[in-house]
Design a protein around this motif. Structure first.
Motif, PDB file in Angstrom:
ATOM      1  N   SER A 132     -83.287  11.567  44.381  1.00 45.87           N
ATOM      2  CA  SER A 132     -82.498  10.489  43.781  1.00 45.87           C
ATOM      3  C   SER A 132     -81.100  10.416  44.375  1.00 45.87           C
ATOM      4  N   PHE A 133     -80.680   9.202  44.649  1.00 43.55           N
ATOM      5  CA  PHE A 133     -79.343   8.947  45.169  1.00 43.55           C
ATOM      6  C   PHE A 133     -78.526   8.270  44.076  1.00 43.55           C
ATOM      7  N   VAL A 134     -77.419   8.928  43.720  1.00 44.12           N
ATOM      8  CA  VAL A 134     -76.614   8.465  42.594  1.00 44.12           C
ATOM      9  C   VAL A 134     -75.134   8.586  42.937  1.00 44.12           C
ATOM     10  N   ARG A 135     -74.348   7.934  42.143  1.00 46.17           N
ATOM     11  CA  ARG A 135     -72.906   7.911  42.381  1.00 46.17           C
ATOM     12  C   ARG A 135     -72.243   9.142  41.759  1.00 46.17           C
ATOM     13  N   THR A 136     -71.397   9.810  42.566  1.00 47.37           N
ATOM     14  CA  THR A 136     -70.605  10.922  42.036  1.00 47.37           C
ATOM     15  C   THR A 136     -69.115  10.630  42.090  1.00 47.37           C
ATOM     16  N   SER A 137     -68.740   9.493  42.675  1.00 44.73           N
ATOM     17  CA  SER A 137     -67.349   9.047  42.655  1.00 44.73           C
ATOM     18  C   SER A 137     -67.334   7.536  42.817  1.00 44.73           C
ATOM     19  N   ASP A 138     -66.169   6.946  42.657  1.00 47.23           N
ATOM     20  CA  ASP A 138     -66.037   5.491  42.776  1.00 47.23           C
ATOM     21  C   ASP A 138     -65.655   5.042  44.182  1.00 47.23           C
ATOM     22  N   ASP A 139     -65.865   5.898  45.167  1.00 48.18           N
ATOM     23  CA  ASP A 139     -65.445   5.607  46.531  1.00 48.18           C
ATOM     24  C   ASP A 139     -66.518   4.823  47.294  1.00 48.18           C
ATOM     25  N   GLY A 140     -67.022   3.756  46.704  1.00 50.11           N
ATOM     26  CA  GLY A 140     -67.971   2.872  47.358  1.00 50.11           C
ATOM     27  C   GLY A 140     -69.159   3.603  47.938  1.00 50.11           C
ATOM     28  N   SER A 141     -69.521   3.266  49.179  1.00 47.59           N
ATOM     29  CA  SER A 141     -70.667   3.900  49.820  1.00 47.59           C
ATOM     30  C   SER A 141     -70.408   5.365  50.132  1.00 47.59           C
ATOM     31  N   ARG A 142     -69.147   5.790  50.118  1.00 47.85           N
ATOM     32  CA  ARG A 142     -68.817   7.199  50.359  1.00 47.85           C
ATOM     33  C   ARG A 142     -68.810   8.016  49.077  1.00 47.85           C
ATOM     34  N   GLY A 143     -69.217   7.381  47.984  1.00 50.37           N
ATOM     35  CA  GLY A 143     -69.226   8.084  46.707  1.00 50.37           C
ATOM     36  C   GLY A 143     -70.611   8.425  46.202  1.00 50.37           C
ATOM     37  N   LEU A 144     -71.610   8.433  47.105  1.00 49.49           N
ATOM     38  CA  LEU A 144     -72.987   8.686  46.701  1.00 49.49           C
ATOM     39  C   LEU A 144     -73.407  10.100  47.064  1.00 49.49           C
TER      40      LEU A 144
ATOM     41  N   GLU B 299     -73.296  17.745  50.559  1.00 46.48           N
ATOM     42  CA  GLU B 299     -72.059  17.712  49.779  1.00 46.48           C
ATOM     43  C   GLU B 299     -71.969  16.427  48.969  1.00 46.48           C
ATOM     44  N   GLU B 300     -71.113  16.435  47.961  1.00 46.81           N
ATOM     45  CA  GLU B 300     -70.821  15.184  47.260  1.00 46.81           C
ATOM     46  C   GLU B 300     -70.281  14.173  48.272  1.00 46.81           C
ATOM     47  N   GLY B 301     -70.780  12.964  48.211  1.00 46.47           N
ATOM     48  CA  GLY B 301     -70.335  11.911  49.111  1.00 46.47           C
ATOM     49  C   GLY B 301     -71.187  11.752  50.361  1.00 46.47           C
ATOM     50  N   GLN B 302     -72.127  12.659  50.593  1.00 46.05           N
ATOM     51  CA  GLN B 302     -72.995  12.551  51.768  1.00 46.05           C
ATOM     52  C   GLN B 302     -74.271  11.757  51.501  1.00 46.05           C
ATOM     53  N   GLY B 303     -74.421  11.240  50.308  1.00 44.59           N
ATOM     54  CA  GLY B 303     -75.671  10.588  49.934  1.00 44.59           C
ATOM     55  C   GLY B 303     -76.051   9.412  50.807  1.00 44.59           C
ATOM     56  N   MET B 304     -75.062   8.581  51.159  1.00 37.58           N
ATOM     57  CA  MET B 304     -75.374   7.410  51.976  1.00 37.58           C
ATOM     58  C   MET B 304     -75.897   7.827  53.349  1.00 37.58           C
ATOM     59  N   ALA B 305     -75.251   8.786  53.968  1.00 38.44           N
ATOM     60  CA  ALA B 305     -75.706   9.261  55.280  1.00 38.44           C
ATOM     61  C   ALA B 305     -77.113   9.839  55.194  1.00 38.44           C
ATOM     62  N   ILE B 306     -77.389  10.593  54.139  1.00 38.91           N
ATOM     63  CA  ILE B 306     -78.723  11.183  53.966  1.00 38.91           C
ATOM     64  C   ILE B 306     -79.759  10.086  53.755  1.00 38.91           C
ATOM     65  N   ALA B 307     -79.429   9.120  52.901  1.00 42.81           N
ATOM     66  CA  ALA B 307     -80.376   8.046  52.597  1.00 42.81           C
ATOM     67  C   ALA B 307     -80.714   7.227  53.834  1.00 42.81           C
ATOM     68  N   LEU B 308     -79.712   6.875  54.615  1.00 40.03           N
ATOM     69  CA  LEU B 308     -79.946   6.054  55.801  1.00 40.03           C
ATOM     70  C   LEU B 308     -80.731   6.819  56.856  1.00 40.03           C
ATOM     71  N   ALA B 309     -80.441   8.106  57.023  1.00 38.22           N
ATOM     72  CA  ALA B 309     -81.190   8.918  57.979  1.00 38.22           C
ATOM     73  C   ALA B 309     -82.653   9.030  57.557  1.00 38.22           C
ATOM     74  N   ALA B 310     -82.869   9.215  56.265  1.00 35.49           N
ATOM     75  CA  ALA B 310     -84.243   9.291  55.759  1.00 35.49           C
ATOM     76  C   ALA B 310     -84.981   7.983  55.988  1.00 35.49           C
ATOM     77  N   LEU B 311     -84.287   6.870  55.777  1.00 35.36           N
ATOM     78  CA  LEU B 311     -84.929   5.568  55.937  1.00 35.36           C
ATOM     79  C   LEU B 311     -85.315   5.285  57.381  1.00 35.36           C
ATOM     80  N   ASP B 312     -84.559   5.803  58.341  1.00 34.73           N
ATOM     81  CA  ASP B 312     -84.954   5.639  59.740  1.00 34.73           C
ATOM     82  C   ASP B 312     -86.362   6.180  59.961  1.00 34.73           C
TER      83      ASP B 312
END
Length: 384
Positions: A172-184, A230-243
């Protein structure tokens, strides 16, 4: 007819042979009834897990098959020629394991991967939300760290989740801060965690055995050591997985197109009009030729991307190309296959109408084909 394959090893050919045997003996006899009843094929996944086909592209040391993506994807394609819902499920499960296999600590891999890859467990990938699809950075589901610092609580709703209600864990990819795409951030949530609820299954036009539901996290507790990266790495992980996930869908779409081509070709040989098989008429023969060209080019496209991935080369753009080409071709081939059968193709007496309905969603999930065009064009313009 079975696709002609050029495989890298004898072991890879054995895996293809095993897959074809399971498809013919175990999957084909039940697919029509299961799809009509919209039943989730958990036994099929157990069988694939037992035979090692559910975790092919992951390291043997953690229970995977140790196979290159080039081989894994061709297994997915073979499954899709018989049961698209199961092929999509295999791709989804592989997608759910990717963050742990690629981003987790050694301790996390040792703790989580043997179960995830062992064949008994099935995963779900929780990324999209009711108001967050292509715009991943707008998600609102949030994980809040407990004062103790050793656990989070997740609140929010995920949408369009395959295997929801049947999975053993939810990547699951969820928000851990309000820093937009860098907060996942990314979490592996066990299915038995408290506070997980499921909406009724979506009533879809195809892939009826691929159960899809909303997943509701209502203060669900998750241990901090189940956060991947780490907190905030969710977007990078999600996009790499989607590739990588897009290649799974590309392979599945190619298998579906192959099945449609095979059905249309067989019909064109048997159906007679004006005293001869309809395949003798150029109008039909050329349609079949174009369908063969579409399937062959789709297969070559996803295999090119897979071989780049296996070689450790950048493949994100090629994955987007493969997803775009393979799924658009699947839609075109299934449409033309119905045309070859004429009125018969529009009935449920033949599987073409199901193939047609299943093909449509491949242009939508794992990133719409409009998003793939955006990925490709941005990369082209960036490099020129």
């Amino acid at each position: 007819m079975p696709a002609v394959r050029l495989l890298p090893t004898e072991d890879a050919q054995d895996l293809i042979d095993l897959t074809r045997e399971i498809c013919a003996k175990d999957l084909a006899p039940q697919v029509d009834e299961m799809e009509r009843a919209a039943e989730f094929p958990r036994d099929a996944f157990r069988l694939l897990g037992k035979t090692g086909l559910l975790s092919l592209p992951y390291p043997e040391e953690y229970g995977g098959g140790g196979q290159p993506y080039e081989v894994y994807l061709q297994v997915v394609e073979e499954i899709a020629t018989v049961w698209m819902s199961v092929a999509v499920g295999v791709s989804v499960h592989s997608l759910t394991c990717y963050p742990v296999a690629s981003w987790a600590t050694v301790a996390q891999r040792e703790a989580l991967l043997p179960g995830m890859l062992g064949g008994d467990q099935l995963g779900a990938y929780c990324l999209s939300e009711p108001m967050s699809g292509s715009d991943v950075g707008s998600m609102t589901t949030r994980a809040t760290l407990e004062p103790s610092g050793d656990a989070y609580r997740i609140r929010g709703t995920k949408a369009w989740i395959s295997h929801a209600g049947h999975a053993d864990f939810y990547t699951s990819f969820v928000r851990t801060s309000d820093d937009g795409s860098r907060g996942l951030s990314c979490f592996v949530v066990p299915a038995d965690a408290a506070g997980i609820e499921f909406a009724p299954a979506e009533r879809k036009m195809g892939l009826a055995s691929d159960t899809v539901r909303q997943v509701v996290f209502d203060g669900t507790p998750v241990d901090a050591d189940r956060r991947v990266g780490e907190e905030g790495q969710g977007m990078a992980i999600a996009l790499a997985a989607l590739d990588s996930g897009r290649l799974g869908i590309a392979a599945a779409a190619t298998g579906l197109a192959q099945a449609a081509l095979d059905a249309a070709t067989a019909y064109a040989k048997e159906r007679e009009q004006f005293g001869r098989p309809i395949g003798d008429f150029q109008g039909i023969a050329f349609m079949l030729a174009d369908m063969e060209a579409a399937v062959t080019s789709a297969r070559a496209t996803y295999l090119h991307a897979a071989r780049l991935r296996d070689a450790g080369r950048a493949f994100s753009t090629q994955a987007a190309v493969a997803k775009l080409v393979c799924t658009d071709n699947a839609m075109r081939v299934t449409t033309d296959a119905i045309q070859v059968l004429g009125g018969a193709g529009y009935t449920q007496d033949f599987p073409l109408e199901r193939y047609f309905r299943e093909a449509k969603v491949t242009q939508i999930f794992e990133g719409t084909n409009q998003i793939q065009r955006l990925v490709i064009s941005r990369q082209l313009l960036k490099n020129t």
